[in-house]
Design a protein around this motif. Structure first.
Motif, PDB file in Angstrom:
ATOM      1  N   PRO A 171       0.569  -1.252   0.200  1.00 10.82           N
ATOM      2  CA  PRO A 171       0.054  -0.174  -0.071  1.00 10.82           C
ATOM      3  C   PRO A 171       0.955   1.464  -0.131  1.00 10.82           C
ATOM      4  O   PRO A 171       0.314   2.254  -0.639  1.00 10.82           O
ATOM      5  N   PHE A 172       1.798   1.129   0.677  1.00 16.88           N
ATOM      6  CA  PHE A 172       2.918   2.416   0.383  1.00 16.88           C
ATOM      7  C   PHE A 172       3.290   2.727  -0.879  1.00 16.88           C
ATOM      8  O   PHE A 172       3.472   3.940  -1.225  1.00 16.88           O
ATOM      9  N   VAL A 173       3.643   1.729  -1.595  1.00 20.33           N
ATOM     10  CA  VAL A 173       4.070   2.180  -3.023  1.00 20.33           C
ATOM     11  C   VAL A 173       2.722   2.639  -3.866  1.00 20.33           C
ATOM     12  O   VAL A 173       2.986   3.638  -4.524  1.00 20.33           O
ATOM     13  N   VAL A 174       1.793   1.958  -3.557  1.00 20.06           N
ATOM     14  CA  VAL A 174       0.530   2.462  -4.710  1.00 20.06           C
ATOM     15  C   VAL A 174       0.064   3.753  -4.269  1.00 20.06           C
ATOM     16  O   VAL A 174      -0.325   4.760  -4.841  1.00 20.06           O
ATOM     17  N   GLY A 175       0.178   3.971  -2.745  1.00 19.23           N
ATOM     18  CA  GLY A 175      -0.103   5.415  -2.259  1.00 19.23           C
ATOM     19  C   GLY A 175       0.557   6.434  -2.582  1.00 19.23           C
ATOM     20  O   GLY A 175       0.153   7.429  -2.859  1.00 19.23           O
ATOM     21  N   GLY A 176       1.898   6.481  -2.782  1.00 21.33           N
ATOM     22  CA  GLY A 176       2.875   7.439  -3.255  1.00 21.33           C
ATOM     23  C   GLY A 176       2.422   7.491  -4.863  1.00 21.33           C
ATOM     24  O   GLY A 176       2.442   8.906  -5.078  1.00 21.33           O
ATOM     25  N   MET A 177       2.215   6.620  -5.432  1.00 22.62           N
ATOM     26  CA  MET A 177       1.797   6.681  -6.790  1.00 22.62           C
ATOM     27  C   MET A 177       0.690   7.617  -7.055  1.00 22.62           C
ATOM     28  O   MET A 177       0.553   8.445  -8.065  1.00 22.62           O
ATOM     29  N   ALA A 178      -0.334   7.704  -6.244  1.00 18.27           N
ATOM     30  CA  ALA A 178      -1.755   8.106  -6.387  1.00 18.27           C
ATOM     31  C   ALA A 178      -1.950   9.446  -5.650  1.00 18.27           C
ATOM     32  O   ALA A 178      -2.953  10.185  -5.596  1.00 18.27           O
ATOM     33  N   ALA A 179      -0.656   9.770  -4.878  1.00 16.76           N
ATOM     34  CA  ALA A 179      -1.132  10.806  -3.922  1.00 16.76           C
ATOM     35  C   ALA A 179      -1.362  12.111  -4.600  1.00 16.76           C
ATOM     36  O   ALA A 179      -2.393  12.964  -4.384  1.00 16.76           O
ATOM     37  N   SER A 220      -8.266 -16.648   9.308  1.00 14.65           N
ATOM     38  CA  SER A 220      -6.781 -16.093   9.913  1.00 14.65           C
ATOM     39  C   SER A 220      -6.829 -14.501   9.508  1.00 14.65           C
ATOM     40  O   SER A 220      -7.365 -13.922   8.870  1.00 14.65           O
ATOM     41  N   TYR A 221      -5.581 -14.255   9.944  1.00 15.99           N
ATOM     42  CA  TYR A 221      -5.106 -12.582  10.084  1.00 15.99           C
ATOM     43  C   TYR A 221      -4.841 -12.430   8.599  1.00 15.99           C
ATOM     44  O   TYR A 221      -5.047 -11.260   8.188  1.00 15.99           O
ATOM     45  N   TRP A 222      -4.813 -13.208   7.415  1.00 23.82           N
ATOM     46  CA  TRP A 222      -4.549 -12.713   6.080  1.00 23.82           C
ATOM     47  C   TRP A 222      -5.857 -12.018   5.458  1.00 23.82           C
ATOM     48  O   TRP A 222      -5.754 -11.453   4.506  1.00 23.82           O
ATOM     49  N   ALA A 223      -7.047 -12.457   6.251  1.00 20.45           N
ATOM     50  CA  ALA A 223      -8.086 -11.406   5.764  1.00 20.45           C
ATOM     51  C   ALA A 223      -8.180 -10.105   6.051  1.00 20.45           C
ATOM     52  O   ALA A 223      -8.296  -9.319   5.305  1.00 20.45           O
ATOM     53  N   LEU A 224      -7.370  -9.809   7.186  1.00 19.55           N
ATOM     54  CA  LEU A 224      -6.848  -8.315   7.503  1.00 19.55           C
ATOM     55  C   LEU A 224      -5.986  -7.728   6.744  1.00 19.55           C
ATOM     56  O   LEU A 224      -5.850  -6.476   6.112  1.00 19.55           O
ATOM     57  N   VAL A 225      -4.683  -8.459   6.341  1.00 16.33           N
ATOM     58  CA  VAL A 225      -3.763  -8.036   5.348  1.00 16.33           C
ATOM     59  C   VAL A 225      -4.348  -7.946   3.940  1.00 16.33           C
ATOM     60  O   VAL A 225      -4.278  -6.787   3.356  1.00 16.33           O
ATOM     61  N   ALA A 226      -5.266  -8.534   3.600  1.00 17.47           N
ATOM     62  CA  ALA A 226      -5.721  -8.639   2.040  1.00 17.47           C
ATOM     63  C   ALA A 226      -6.856  -7.432   2.258  1.00 17.47           C
ATOM     64  O   ALA A 226      -6.855  -6.758   0.908  1.00 17.47           O
ATOM     65  N   GLN A 227      -7.351  -7.156   3.280  1.00 15.47           N
ATOM     66  CA  GLN A 227      -8.450  -5.962   3.199  1.00 15.47           C
ATOM     67  C   GLN A 227      -7.690  -4.623   2.966  1.00 15.47           C
ATOM     68  O   GLN A 227      -7.952  -3.830   2.197  1.00 15.47           O
ATOM     69  N   GLN A 228      -6.358  -4.452   3.610  1.00 16.74           N
ATOM     70  CA  GLN A 228      -5.703  -3.425   3.481  1.00 16.74           C
ATOM     71  C   GLN A 228      -5.144  -3.133   2.076  1.00 16.74           C
ATOM     72  O   GLN A 228      -5.104  -2.237   1.592  1.00 16.74           O
ATOM     73  N   VAL A 229      -4.492  -4.304   1.463  1.00 24.87           N
ATOM     74  CA  VAL A 229      -3.843  -4.226   0.153  1.00 24.87           C
ATOM     75  C   VAL A 229      -4.927  -4.130  -0.849  1.00 24.87           C
ATOM     76  O   VAL A 229      -4.676  -3.110  -1.801  1.00 24.87           O
ATOM     77  N   VAL A 230      -5.793  -4.600  -0.764  1.00 21.54           N
ATOM     78  CA  VAL A 230      -7.171  -4.466  -2.024  1.00 21.54           C
ATOM     79  C   VAL A 230      -7.760  -3.085  -1.808  1.00 21.54           C
ATOM     80  O   VAL A 230      -7.951  -2.301  -2.771  1.00 21.54           O
ATOM     81  N   ALA A 231      -7.936  -2.686  -0.521  1.00 22.78           N
ATOM     82  CA  ALA A 231      -8.594  -1.397  -0.447  1.00 22.78           C
ATOM     83  C   ALA A 231      -7.734  -0.318  -0.977  1.00 22.78           C
ATOM     84  O   ALA A 231      -8.167   0.693  -1.622  1.00 22.78           O
ATOM     85  N   SER A 232      -6.575  -0.247  -0.516  1.00 28.46           N
ATOM     86  CA  SER A 232      -5.364   0.916  -1.019  1.00 28.46           C
ATOM     87  C   SER A 232      -5.367   0.647  -2.654  1.00 28.46           C
ATOM     88  O   SER A 232      -5.088   1.644  -3.188  1.00 28.46           O
ATOM     89  N   GLY A 233      -5.243  -0.468  -3.063  1.00 23.25           N
ATOM     90  CA  GLY A 233      -4.975  -0.645  -4.670  1.00 23.25           C
ATOM     91  C   GLY A 233      -6.242   0.153  -5.463  1.00 23.25           C
ATOM     92  O   GLY A 233      -6.167   0.878  -6.532  1.00 23.25           O
ATOM     93  N   VAL A 234      -7.580  -0.264  -4.947  1.00 22.20           N
ATOM     94  CA  VAL A 234      -8.632   0.059  -5.743  1.00 22.20           C
ATOM     95  C   VAL A 234      -8.549   1.736  -5.524  1.00 22.20           C
ATOM     96  O   VAL A 234      -9.083   2.250  -6.684  1.00 22.20           O
ATOM     97  N   MET A 235      -8.271   2.235  -4.494  1.00 24.35           N
ATOM     98  CA  MET A 235      -8.483   3.712  -4.214  1.00 24.35           C
ATOM     99  C   MET A 235      -7.540   4.539  -5.008  1.00 24.35           C
ATOM    100  O   MET A 235      -7.800   5.494  -5.764  1.00 24.35           O
ATOM    101  N   ALA A 236      -6.285   3.707  -5.063  1.00 18.05           N
ATOM    102  CA  ALA A 236      -5.220   4.419  -5.958  1.00 18.05           C
ATOM    103  C   ALA A 236      -5.564   4.520  -7.323  1.00 18.05           C
ATOM    104  O   ALA A 236      -5.567   5.449  -7.974  1.00 18.05           O
ATOM    105  N   LEU A 237      -6.289   3.363  -7.871  1.00 16.71           N
ATOM    106  CA  LEU A 237      -6.414   3.196  -9.190  1.00 16.71           C
ATOM    107  C   LEU A 237      -7.536   4.239  -9.541  1.00 16.71           C
ATOM    108  O   LEU A 237      -7.662   4.667 -10.880  1.00 16.71           O
ATOM    109  N   GLY A 238      -8.859   4.066  -8.694  1.00 19.45           N
ATOM    110  CA  GLY A 238      -9.760   5.221  -9.121  1.00 19.45           C
ATOM    111  C   GLY A 238      -9.312   6.689  -9.064  1.00 19.45           C
ATOM    112  O   GLY A 238      -9.764   7.366  -9.889  1.00 19.45           O
ATOM    113  N   ALA A 239      -8.550   7.079  -8.135  1.00 16.59           N
ATOM    114  CA  ALA A 239      -7.924   8.500  -8.419  1.00 16.59           C
ATOM    115  C   ALA A 239      -7.337   8.568  -9.700  1.00 16.59           C
ATOM    116  O   ALA A 239      -7.425   9.526 -10.195  1.00 16.59           O
ATOM    117  N   ILE A 240      -6.295   7.635  -9.988  1.00 12.00           N
ATOM    118  CA  ILE A 240      -5.695   7.823 -11.163  1.00 12.00           C
ATOM    119  C   ILE A 240      -6.453   7.965 -12.589  1.00 12.00           C
ATOM    120  O   ILE A 240      -6.103   8.790 -13.228  1.00 12.00           O
TER     121      ILE A 240
END
Length: 503
Positions: free
Chosen positions: A131-139, A178-198
């Motif tokens: 999420p940090f990489v895609v966040g910087g791209m979409a900032a 398992s905790y992978w649900a929470l990890v995937a939640q953050q990765v997917v949400a950040s990626g979709v928001m970055a793509l939408g802004a672009i």
């Protein structure tokens, strides 16, 4: 800050702010619904240790989220004007900072695991570097949407991302638990928001331009970054301390209490800032209008948040029972204490609007250097008494920092903060008193009927607030301000408004 200004332009900005507030709040209403659904569903599919593992990682590496932006998106929103070349240069800077932040988190994964003595944290940390990489791209794309007052598009993006993240998280949690649900939640949400802004942006960055200086943006961002870094550390040291001293399960319990407390704060202060920042930046040369907008904005913000936080503190038992379920009963006292601190934390957001909209991020950094270490001290001292002591230390420092931040703003800007403080204190006292009465009556119901307790508490609080409106003229004046703002929202939807920007 000088007096004067163009009245027609102020009216146009007021209508733009009202329209933006209406759209943004509508979007945030949906987002709050998604957040609540996420809390309810995932709390029944995952255990405290799952939340604890992810919370322990994000408490440490989440600071990279500030580094990937470097305050440059805020600088772009705040600037009176920005050229196309400057926007291009800021994009490349944000991309570089985002890539560096993601790489740093990825490399530091073993150290995070070593800090807590939990080997599983290494792989979690590596995935949360994305999420940090895609966040910087979409900032800068996201900043452009806000600068151009395209609040509707921004609201849609901020809803779709978390929604898709929740869908993926629930699917994984139901299948694996398992905790992978929470990890995937953050990765997917950040990626979709970055793509939408672009995709929604009306520009595409060109190559860096050496003749376009961004020094003022970097200076603004550097001071903002320093202040935000100190704020982040002070707001996450509690989770680090709980995880390191008491283990993953205790960290998971504390994290759920903290996230429930922060839900109304995050979901209302960020959209309020999205609307307030561009408008205050344009009013910074009109002292009278600036102060008026600021006090009204704080009145609206606090009257939207304080009732929820005060009632949540008074009815912590029934709220936790309904939202998280019976397996989370240990969260109740921690949540109650944190909700009280959340009231003062919410009150402290408006001073930051002044620092950022007037470009006084240096003063913001100076205040953070003085105030934020106090939170760390409070948390460390509180940890002597366990998890509840950590919550108490955090909340006590929030109550201290709010009036101190007002004094600091007044000293730096020359703004009279007395009306500002009195208005905020009045809101806190009015709603807290009503919530205390509601809590007393709801306690008579007992723990076996949480829905009845909440319903009865809500009715009692409403009645007490009604009596306060009748007997308290100043509080009644605040209510009239809210009604006038609602009328402005309705009028703004009928009147076309256009506020252009350079670039």
């Amino acid at each position: 800050m000088s007096s004067g200004g163009s009245q027609p332009n102020v009216r146009a900005l007021g209508r733009s702010a009202a329209r933006g507030g209406a759209v943004t709040l509508a979007g945030q209403g949906l987002r709050i619904g998604i957040q609540i659904t996420s809390i309810i569903l995932l709390a029944r599919l995952l255990g405290p240790a799952d939340y604890g593992l992810v919370a322990m990682v994000t408490a440490v590496v989440g600071i990279a989220d500030l580094l990937q932006d470097f305050g440059l998106s805020r600088a772009a929103i705040q600037a009176p004007s920005i050229t196309r070349g400057q926007r291009d240069n800021l994009f490349w800077l944000n991309l570089a900072f985002g890539a560096a932040a993601g790489l740093t988190v990825f490399v530091a994964a073993p150290l995070v695991a070593l800090l807590y003595g939990e080997p599983a944290l290494a792989v979690i940390t590596r995935w949360l570097a994305i999420p940090f990489v895609v966040g910087g791209m979409a900032a800068q794309f996201r900043a452009g949407l806000l600068r151009d007052l395209r609040f509707g598009v921004s609201a849609v993006i901020d809803v779709v991302g978390p929604l898709l993240g929740l869908v993926v998280a629930v699917a994984i949690a139901a299948a694996e638990g398992s905790y992978w649900a929470l990890v995937a939640q953050q990765v997917v949400a950040s990626g979709v928001m970055a793509l939408g802004a672009i995709l929604a942006a009306r520009w595409w960055p060109g190559l860096p331009k050496r003749h376009e200086s961004v020094r003022t943006f970097v200076s603004y961002g550097l001071h903002f970054l320093g202040a935000q870094t100190l704020t982040y550390v002070s707001m996450n040291v509690d989770t680090v301390v709980v995880g390191a001293r008491f283990g993953a399960s205790a960290a998971g319990l504390y994290n759920r209490a903290f996230q429930m407390m922060m839900l109304p704060i995050r979901q209302l202060t960020w959209p309020a800032a999205k609307v307030a920042m561009p408008v205050l930046s344009r009013l910074q040369d009109d002292a009278e209008q600036f102060s008026r907008f600021l006090v009204r904005g704080q009145t609206i913000l606090l009257n939207a948040m304080v009732p929820f936080l005060a009632l949540a503190a008074a009815l912590a038992g029934p709220v936790v029972e309904i939202v998280l379920g019976p397996m989370w009963v240990d969260v109740v006292p921690v949540f109650a204490v944190l909700a009280v601190g959340g009231i003062f934390q919410a009150a402290g957001f408006a001073p930051n609007w002044v620092f950022m909209s007037t470009g006084n991020t240096r003063a913001q950094l100076q205040f953070a250097l003085v105030s934020r270490p106090l939170v760390v001290v409070g948390v460390l001292l509180g940890s002597i008494w366990g998890v509840i002591g950590v919550a108490a230390g955090y909340s006590a420092m929030m109550a201290l920092i709010w009036p101190a931040s007002l004094w600091w703003v007044g000293r730096v800007t020359g703004i009279s903060v007395r009306p500002w403080f009195v208005s905020g204190a009045r809101t806190v006292v009015a709603h807290s008193g009503a919530a205390a009465g509601a809590g007393f009556v709801a306690a008579l119901v007992g723990p076996d009927h949480p829905w009845v307790a909440i319903l009865l508490g809500g009715v009692v609080m409403t009645v007490i607030l009604g009596l306060e409106l009748v007997l308290w003229p100043a509080f009644r004046h605040d209510a009239r301000q809210l009604v006038r703002t609602r009328k402005l929202l309705g009028r703004s939807r009928r009147e076309p408004v256009s506020v252009g920007t350079e670039g």
